[in-house]
Structure formats: structure tokens, C-alpha cells
Design a protein around this motif. Structure first.
Motif, short mmCIF file in Angstrom:
data_model
loop_
_atom_site.label_atom_id
_atom_site.label_comp_id
_atom_site.label_asym_id
_atom_site.label_seq_id
_atom_site.Cartn_x
_atom_site.Cartn_y
_atom_site.Cartn_z
N TYR A 120 -25.80 53.42 -6.58
CA TYR A 120 -24.62 53.48 -7.46
C TYR A 120 -24.69 54.71 -8.36
CZ TYR A 120 -21.41 52.41 -11.25
OH TYR A 120 -20.40 52.47 -12.18
N ARG A 121 -23.65 55.50 -8.37
CA ARG A 121 -23.52 56.65 -9.24
C ARG A 121 -22.27 56.45 -10.08
NH1 ARG A 121 -28.18 58.40 -8.53
NH2 ARG A 121 -28.75 59.61 -6.72
N PRO A 122 -22.45 56.34 -11.41
CA PRO A 122 -21.25 56.17 -12.25
C PRO A 122 -20.41 57.45 -12.21
CG PRO A 122 -23.18 56.53 -13.63
CD PRO A 122 -23.66 56.43 -12.20
N PRO A 123 -19.11 57.35 -12.47
CA PRO A 123 -18.28 58.55 -12.44
C PRO A 123 -18.74 59.54 -13.53
CG PRO A 123 -17.04 56.69 -13.32
CD PRO A 123 -18.35 56.16 -12.83
N ALA A 124 -18.68 60.83 -13.21
CA ALA A 124 -19.12 61.86 -14.15
C ALA A 124 -18.24 61.83 -15.39
CB ALA A 124 -19.06 63.23 -13.50
N THR A 125 -18.89 61.94 -16.54
CA THR A 125 -18.17 61.98 -17.80
C THR A 125 -17.81 63.43 -18.09
OG1 THR A 125 -19.45 60.11 -18.61
CG2 THR A 125 -18.28 61.42 -20.24
N VAL A 126 -16.53 63.67 -18.31
CA VAL A 126 -16.08 65.03 -18.62
C VAL A 126 -16.21 65.24 -20.12
CG1 VAL A 126 -14.14 66.61 -18.54
CG2 VAL A 126 -14.49 64.98 -16.67
N ILE A 127 -16.99 66.25 -20.47
CA ILE A 127 -17.16 66.58 -21.89
C ILE A 127 -16.27 67.77 -22.19
CG2 ILE A 127 -18.77 67.38 -23.64
CD1 ILE A 127 -20.99 66.00 -22.04
N THR A 128 -15.39 67.57 -23.13
CA THR A 128 -14.47 68.65 -23.52
C THR A 128 -14.92 69.21 -24.86
OG1 THR A 128 -12.67 67.49 -22.42
CG2 THR A 128 -12.07 69.23 -23.95
N ILE A 129 -15.19 70.51 -24.87
CA ILE A 129 -15.59 71.18 -26.12
C ILE A 129 -14.35 71.86 -26.68
CG2 ILE A 129 -17.01 72.97 -27.14
CD1 ILE A 129 -19.05 72.40 -24.90
N ILE A 130 -13.98 71.47 -27.88
CA ILE A 130 -12.82 72.07 -28.54
C ILE A 130 -13.34 73.03 -29.60
CG2 ILE A 130 -10.76 71.62 -29.90
CD1 ILE A 130 -10.74 68.80 -28.64
N PRO A 131 -13.16 74.31 -29.37
CA PRO A 131 -13.66 75.27 -30.36
C PRO A 131 -12.81 75.20 -31.63
CG PRO A 131 -12.44 76.42 -28.66
CD PRO A 131 -12.51 74.97 -28.25
N PRO A 132 -13.40 75.57 -32.77
CA PRO A 132 -12.60 75.56 -34.00
C PRO A 132 -11.50 76.62 -33.94
CG PRO A 132 -14.72 76.59 -34.39
CD PRO A 132 -14.76 76.02 -32.99
N LEU A 133 -10.46 76.38 -34.68
CA LEU A 133 -9.37 77.34 -34.72
C LEU A 133 -9.87 78.65 -35.30
CD1 LEU A 133 -6.50 75.05 -36.02
CD2 LEU A 133 -6.83 75.89 -33.70
N PRO A 134 -9.39 79.77 -34.77
CA PRO A 134 -9.87 81.05 -35.31
C PRO A 134 -9.37 81.25 -36.73
CG PRO A 134 -8.11 81.40 -33.71
CD PRO A 134 -8.44 79.93 -33.69
N THR A 135 -10.26 81.77 -37.55
CA THR A 135 -9.88 82.07 -38.93
C THR A 135 -9.53 83.55 -39.00
OG1 THR A 135 -12.17 82.50 -39.51
CG2 THR A 135 -11.35 80.30 -39.93
N PRO A 136 -8.53 83.88 -39.79
CA PRO A 136 -8.18 85.31 -39.87
C PRO A 136 -9.31 86.11 -40.51
CG PRO A 136 -6.92 84.02 -41.46
CD PRO A 136 -7.72 83.06 -40.64
N THR A 137 -9.67 87.16 -39.84
CA THR A 137 -10.72 88.04 -40.36
C THR A 137 -10.07 89.08 -41.26
OG1 THR A 137 -11.96 87.75 -38.32
CG2 THR A 137 -12.59 89.61 -39.73
N PRO A 138 -10.50 89.14 -42.52
CA PRO A 138 -9.88 90.13 -43.40
C PRO A 138 -10.20 91.54 -42.93
CG PRO A 138 -11.76 89.12 -44.47
CD PRO A 138 -11.56 88.40 -43.17
N LEU A 139 -9.21 92.39 -43.05
CA LEU A 139 -9.43 93.79 -42.70
C LEU A 139 -10.38 94.42 -43.70
CD1 LEU A 139 -5.75 94.79 -41.89
CD2 LEU A 139 -7.58 94.36 -40.27
N PRO A 140 -11.18 95.34 -43.25
CA PRO A 140 -12.09 95.99 -44.21
C PRO A 140 -11.27 96.73 -45.26
CG PRO A 140 -12.13 97.13 -42.09
CD PRO A 140 -11.29 95.90 -41.92
N SER A 141 -11.73 96.61 -46.49
CA SER A 141 -11.01 97.29 -47.58
C SER A 141 -11.37 98.77 -47.55
CB SER A 141 -11.37 96.67 -48.93
OG SER A 141 -12.75 96.80 -49.15
N ALA A 142 -10.39 99.56 -47.90
CA ALA A 142 -10.61 101.01 -47.91
C ALA A 142 -11.54 101.38 -49.07
CB ALA A 142 -9.28 101.74 -48.07
N THR A 143 -12.49 102.21 -48.78
CA THR A 143 -13.38 102.68 -49.82
C THR A 143 -12.67 103.79 -50.58
OG1 THR A 143 -15.28 102.22 -48.43
CG2 THR A 143 -15.65 103.69 -50.30
#
Length: 195
Positions: free
Chosen positions: A29-52
């Protein structure tokens, strides 16, 4: 012979088959394979580098040792830094009318007024460079009053000295006029020509 004794081998065989069948079913007997879904976190906006911020240029006029010049200062500089870059204040500087702690921006003008100069006077009234330098040997009393710290009385002293002693040849000659002094000579360095 009791019934149980008679079918003993058959019962044993059925129980053995049931056990082997159960063990075989468990092993296969082999149980049905469990599908693991990885949900990545939503992308966070990366601030633009400030001008020196780069160096800034400020224009310093009025009652300083080297008026009418551009000076390059580091970002975050204050009015006091601009005044020091211009050689510091002269004796007639009206420091109470200048905020030495104010932050500067690129392109600012710092004008240090003279004590007693009319508060509503424009820069062109206070600085001879607005209409050209003062020609000390041909200047009228009005021309002389365009010099920082030169009122009617001092202008008349300069005219009197010039009439009595002839044309000024250098700032050393001008320093001999009563009321001029080193501070005014320093303030007038770029504002007077000897012709």
C-alpha cells in the motif's frame, strides 16, 4: 470428534492466509503523494538608493572679508560655514540680522548686512558690483556710498583726502583716510579699482 478439531487445519489455513494477505497489503500500500505548496511572501518594494549629495556652491556678499565670491562647501553646511569660507566677518557686520545656524542649499546667497544699512535696501544698493566697481579716483560722493559701510561722512573724508593728496595709488593710500581702517579695506578689495 468435535467440529473444531475437524476443521482445525482449515481454520489455521484461513487465519494464516488472512495474516499474510494483511501483511502483504500493508507492504504494497502506498498512500497518495501529498502535494506541498510553498507560497512565497509578497514582494516588498525595495527603496531606491538615495542620491549622495555632492558639494554645493554658495555666493557670499556683504560684510565679510572676501565678499562677492562663490565658495564650494560640503553638504549640510550652515551659513556660519559660508561666512568662515569668505574669511569671516568684518567689524561693521550686523550679525544680529544673519542666522548663522541656517542650513544652506546649493545655489544659495548669503548676504551679511552692514550695521546701520537700511533694512529694506536691496543688494544692488549695498554692493557696488551690481553696477560695476567703484573707480576710487573719479568716484563721486554717491559712488563712494555704494561701498559697504561707507556713509556720507566717510565718503566726504575720502573725497577731501583725494583733493588734498592726489589720486589713490593703492589700498595703502586709502588706509590713510581717517575712518577707513583694515576691516573696510578687506571688505572693499574686490569692489574698488584704481584708475
Amino acid at each position: 470428534m468435535p467440529l473444531l478439531e475437524r476443521y482445525r487445519n482449515l481454520i489455521f489455513l484461513v487465519i494464516a492466509l488472512a495474516i499474510f494477505g494483511g501483511v502483504g497489503a500493508l507492504l504494497t500500500y502506498r498512500p497518495p503523494a501529498t502535494v506541498i505548496t510553498i507560497i512565497p511572501p509578497l514582494p516588498t518594494p525595495t527603496p531606491l538608493p538615495s542620491a549622495t549629495p555632492g558639494p554645493m556652491r554658495v555666493y557670499v556678499t556683504g560684510a565679510v572679508v572676501n565678499p562677492g565670491n562663490l565658495f564650494t562647501l560640503p553638504p549640510g553646511s550652515r551659513v556660519d560655514d559660508a561666512v568662515k569660507a569668505a574669511g569671516g566677518l568684518i567689524d561693521d557686520a550686523d550679525v544680529a540680522r544673519v542666522n548663522l545656524a541656517a542650513l544652506l542649499r546649493d545655489g544659495d546667497q548669503v548676504n551679511v548686512p552692514i550695521i546701520g544699512m537700511n533694512r529694506s535696501a536691496s543688494l544692488s544698493d549695498a554692493m557696488p558690483t551690481a553696477s560695476g566697481p567703484v573707480h576710487i579716483n573719479t568716484a563721486t560722493i554717491d559712488d563712494l556710498q555704494r561701498l559697504p559701510g561707507c556713509g556720507p561722512s566717510l565718503a566726504q573724508q575720502i573725497l577731501n583726502y583725494r583733493q588734498k593728496n592726489g589720486a589713490f595709488k593703492s589700498f595703502a593710500d586709502l588706509d590713510r583716510v581717517s575712518g577707513v581702517g583694515k576691516a573696510k579695506i578687506d571688505a572693499w578689495q574686490n569692489l574698488i579699482v584704481f584708475d
